[in-house]
Design a protein around this motif. Structure first.
Motif, short mmCIF file in Angstrom:
data_model
loop_
_atom_site.label_atom_id
_atom_site.label_comp_id
_atom_site.label_asym_id
_atom_site.label_seq_id
_atom_site.Cartn_x
_atom_site.Cartn_y
_atom_site.Cartn_z
N GLY A 43 -14.71 47.39 39.57
CA GLY A 43 -13.32 46.98 39.75
C GLY A 43 -12.48 48.00 40.47
N SER A 44 -11.48 48.56 39.77
CA SER A 44 -10.56 49.49 40.43
C SER A 44 -9.89 50.39 39.40
CB SER A 44 -9.50 48.73 41.23
OG SER A 44 -8.85 47.77 40.41
N TRP A 234 -10.90 46.61 29.98
CA TRP A 234 -9.89 47.36 30.70
C TRP A 234 -9.49 48.57 29.87
CZ3 TRP A 234 -5.91 43.02 32.42
CH2 TRP A 234 -6.58 42.12 33.27
N VAL A 235 -9.09 49.63 30.53
CA VAL A 235 -8.63 50.86 29.87
C VAL A 235 -7.26 51.20 30.40
CG1 VAL A 235 -9.09 53.30 29.44
CG2 VAL A 235 -11.01 51.69 29.63
N VAL A 236 -6.32 51.48 29.49
CA VAL A 236 -4.95 51.81 29.90
C VAL A 236 -4.45 52.99 29.08
CG1 VAL A 236 -3.87 50.22 28.22
CG2 VAL A 236 -2.65 50.82 30.31
N GLY A 237 -3.64 53.85 29.72
CA GLY A 237 -2.99 54.94 29.01
C GLY A 237 -1.60 54.54 28.57
N LEU A 444 -12.56 44.58 37.58
CA LEU A 444 -12.65 43.61 38.67
C LEU A 444 -11.60 43.96 39.72
CD1 LEU A 444 -11.14 40.19 37.42
CD2 LEU A 444 -10.53 42.44 36.57
N PRO A 445 -11.77 43.49 40.95
CA PRO A 445 -10.79 43.81 41.99
C PRO A 445 -9.43 43.19 41.68
CG PRO A 445 -12.85 43.03 42.94
CD PRO A 445 -12.92 42.74 41.48
N PHE A 477 -1.42 41.46 38.50
CA PHE A 477 -2.12 42.01 39.65
C PHE A 477 -3.39 41.22 39.94
CE2 PHE A 477 -2.90 44.86 35.94
CZ PHE A 477 -4.22 44.54 35.67
N LEU A 478 -3.55 40.06 39.27
CA LEU A 478 -4.70 39.20 39.51
C LEU A 478 -4.31 37.84 40.06
CD1 LEU A 478 -6.90 39.77 36.32
CD2 LEU A 478 -7.00 40.95 38.52
#
Length: 487
Positions: A43-44, A234-237, A444-445, A477-478
């Motif tokens: 992904g990104s 997904w990973v988020v801070g 994912l992109p 963003f998708l």
């Protein structure tokens, strides 16, 4: 990886509490976090902005509710309620650094759903915000808190990490049993180690390994049970970190000015002149004349409190001070760069912001800016020392539960010299760039670069095919991503 086209997609959102985006990138590049690096390869990876205050607790709201935290009732890690509406709150003051953590779910507005409400079955583990988790909140029960509390209040960081690892194991067991549509797992040890040893220290990097291990175990469970193709991770801070070597005792200074100060942990103060609520510890709310039950805008305070504002700005620990002149107008000041006004107006397409340099340019934006939407306001500030400052100051300073003076600390400073179980060498909470930027890793992109952690919720709903009429502060963003883009 293929997409399931029958609505069986699942999302595991892992919260990298206090992990800097550059440190996480370094760990992936060095090969020490192979599961996370594999997500990036599919992904990104992005550096996006958190919320102001950039602190654990309120900063969970954007990626779990899609809104600015102050807009849904959570203006800080610590805050004071003029309206006297809080239950089980000494002096009507909250601190989510202690047992008040149990009140986070009730303190946010009930009419705004969480991602856990919107995508069920859902599960939460160690998350500061977990309302709506159908299958429970691992790590937030009385039993789990009794295990964790001694380590927290003694500053026993290794003990905290051991308890958190046990809770992660319990979370993964429940994850395997219920196959949640959305699950949220927070790993908080990196933040605690960052405060004590620095945000790029070996203990922090070791704790980042817990993130990688959790992702790998979740994926192994999905492979074993035949739903690996349905699982996205997904990973988020929640906030960044920045070195700190100087700690200002705002509490003591205000008392030396002859003021009666209500502040954690000293809440039994009769007829206080000021309620001081520090969080992070690089930001603070000052509630002036807190005996009053309703908020007043700054012009009505200026005659009595103008000298206090000037004295605050003169302190080396203080970078910015924000005050709200109305429900849509904020003035931000710096000791040497002068003052400017941030204005918000509603339009048919949503809020728009302007920045008017009245006596200077405190946010270092170069000049006045006019009529920006949420996207262009982010772009205009993203490369500056104060990313997303216009939107963040506008929503925070005008919120009903915010302080009358909002302080953002200078680099290398925080604002609470006493009462911490661990002496801090790294801090967060301020509007400063190192504290506002956080990692976002998606498997994912994307159709556009993400801007804010608030973008996570509408994007997750798009991923899962869930429609929602909630007015989010973030945007997907998708949107428009073809199904095959994650292959």
């Amino acid at each position: 990886m293929t997409h399931d086209s029958t609505g069986l997609r699942r999302l595991l959102l892992v919260v990298a509490d206090g992990v800097r985006h550059d440190v996480l990138a370094d760990e992936m590049d060095a090969g020490r976090t192979p599961a996370l690096a594999a997500l990036r390869a599919r992904g990104s990876f992005h550096a996006v902005t958190s919320s102001f205050p950039s602190g654990t607790g309120p900063a969970y709201v954007p990626f779990l509710m899609g809104r600015h935290p102050a807009r849904v009732g959570l203006p800080g890690l610590r805050w004071y309620d003029r309206a006297r509406s809080l239950s089980w709150a000494p002096a009507q003051a909250r601190s989510y650094a202690g047992i008040d953590i149990w009140h986070v779910d009730g303190d946010v507005h009930a009419d705004v759903p969480t991602l856990l409400d919107l995508a069920r079955p859902s599960l939460a583990g160690m998350s500061m915000l977990g309302r709506g988790a159908k299958h429970g909140r691992i790590g937030r029960s009385v039993a789990w808190m009794l295990r964790a509390a001694p380590s927290h209040f003694r500053g026993d960081l290794l003990g905290w990490r051991r308890v958190e690892q046990q809770a992660t194991g319990a979370f993964l067991s429940r994850f395997a049993a219920v196959r949640p549509k959305v699950s949220v797992l927070a790993i908080t040890s990196p933040d605690k180690f960052a405060h004590a040893y620095g945000s790029d220290s070996a203990p922090v990097r070791a704790a980042i390994g817990d993130l990688d291990a959790a992702v790998a175990q979740a994926q192994a469970i999905a492979v074993r049970d035949g739903w690996r193709d349905a699982l996205h991770v997904w990973v988020v801070g929640d906030h960044g970190h920045a070195p700190v070597s100087q700690h200002d005792d705002l509490h003591g200074w205000l008392e030396a000015e002859g003021l009666r100060v209500l502040a954690h942990p000293r809440l039994h103060v009769r007829d206080p002149d000021v309620a001081l609520m520090v969080g992070g510890n690089a930001m603070a709310h000052l509630y002036l004349s807190p005996g009053e039950r309703t908020r007043r805008w700054w012009p009505t305070h200026a005659a009595r409190w103008g000298a206090t504002l000037d004295a605050l700005l003169a302190r080396p620990s203080v970078d910015l001070v924000a005050t709200a002149s109305s429900a849509t107008t904020v003035e931000v000041r710096h000791a040497t760069r002068g003052a400017a006004v941030v204005q918000r107006r509603e339009s048919p397409t949503g809020p728009r912001w302007s920045y008017l340099t009245t006596t200077g340019d405190p946010l270092e934006l170069g000049d006045s800016l006019h009529d920006l939407d949420a996207g262009t306001a982010w772009e205009a500030t993203s490369a500056t020392p104060y990313p997303d400052a216009l939107v963040q100051l506008s929503w925070l300073a005008t919120a009903p539960r915010a302080g009358d003076l909002i302080v953002s600390a200078s680099p290398d400073w925080d604002l609470r010299a006493r009462f911490e179980p661990v002496s801090h060498v790294s801090t967060h909470g301020a509007l400063l760039r190192p504290q506002m930027l956080v990692p976002l890793l998606v498997d994912l992109p994307v159709t556009r670069p993400p801007h804010r952690t608030a973008d996570v919720v509408p994007s997750a709903l798009d991923l899962l095919g869930i429609s929602c009429t909630t007015d989010f502060d973030g945007r997907s963003f998708l949107r428009g991503t073809p199904v095959s883009a994650a292959g």
